[in-house]
Design an enzyme around this catalytic site. Structure first.
Site, PDB file in Angstrom:
ATOM      1  N   HIS A 146      38.798  39.509  36.016  1.00 40.54           N
ATOM      2  CA  HIS A 146      38.291  40.398  34.970  1.00 40.54           C
ATOM      3  C   HIS A 146      39.335  40.647  33.878  1.00 40.54           C
ATOM      4  CE1 HIS A 146      36.904  43.972  32.877  1.00 40.54           C
ATOM      5  NE2 HIS A 146      35.693  43.711  33.362  1.00 40.54           N
ATOM      6  N   ALA A 190      32.274  41.469  43.715  1.00 41.45           N
ATOM      7  CA  ALA A 190      30.825  41.326  43.794  1.00 41.45           C
ATOM      8  C   ALA A 190      30.299  40.758  42.486  1.00 41.45           C
ATOM      9  CB  ALA A 190      30.178  42.678  44.095  1.00 41.45           C
ATOM     10  N   GLY A 238      27.964  41.218  39.446  1.00 40.15           N
ATOM     11  CA  GLY A 238      27.162  42.107  38.628  1.00 40.15           C
ATOM     12  C   GLY A 238      26.800  41.404  37.330  1.00 40.15           C
TER      13      GLY A 238
END
Lengths: 121, 121
Positions: free
Chosen positions: A11, A73, A75
């Site tokens: 990220h 996860a 998303g």
């Protein structure tokens, strides 16, 4: 130059320290796969971008590239933004097959390791 | 009721599917530590909040609570927001010792598992 490349895709964050685990994973992947070109790319705040990392791997001769998301996860980023980035990179580099792997958090081995750590003293 | 509790603390997302890996980790932690009360809490978008999870654990009699962040790395959330949440929860529940663990991504076993997965076929 390796014809196979692995891009660890994280990220990113404003804090430079944030990238430390991603770089540790990259170093360990490189030890496990000395034949493969390994790099790290980021969605936000940090560089290189995924597009830059794919460009670099393709320029170095990669013919197969696996993008592994270092996400807990899946998303919105992984369901929408990242496939669009992959599609754009694939269109730009038709000679390099680009594959998007499942996020690390969906791997049974990673789930187990997280659980062992969380359960620990 | 168990006097020890583990709260797995994840970011959360709008997509309900996002919570699947966190719940898998929780189930595995519960298998590894059947004596301990295990729950999942979220920073954003999902419930319960960390405050709610701590309230529930304390109401159930927990005297020691370990918060384990299911985060790949430690950025602003973990350096600022979460310590403030922990401090508030600790002030509200002086009889329950609350400890914030390092994020899962900083654990050597998790780094190794992520690398093995990323290196895989």
């Amino acid at each position: 130059m390796s014809q196979e490349a692995i891009v660890l895709f994280a990220h990113g964050a404003r804090d430079p320290e944030w990238a430390v685990p991603a770089r540790q994973v990259a170093a360990e992947v490189q030890r496990l796969r000395p034949d493969v070109s390994v790099s790290v790319a980021f969605l936000e705040f940090m560089e290189p971008t995924l597009a830059d990392a794919v460009d670099a791997a393709a320029a170095a001769g990669a013919r197969a590239l696996r993008v592994v998301p270092l996400f807990v996860a899946r998303g919105g980023h992984l369901k929408k933004d990242v496939p669009a980035l992959i599609e754009a990179a694939q269109a730009k580099h038709p000679d390099c097959r680009i594959e998007l792997a499942a996020v690390v958090g969906e791997d049974a081995g990673v789930v187990h390791a997280m659980a062992v750590y969380a359960a620990g003293a």
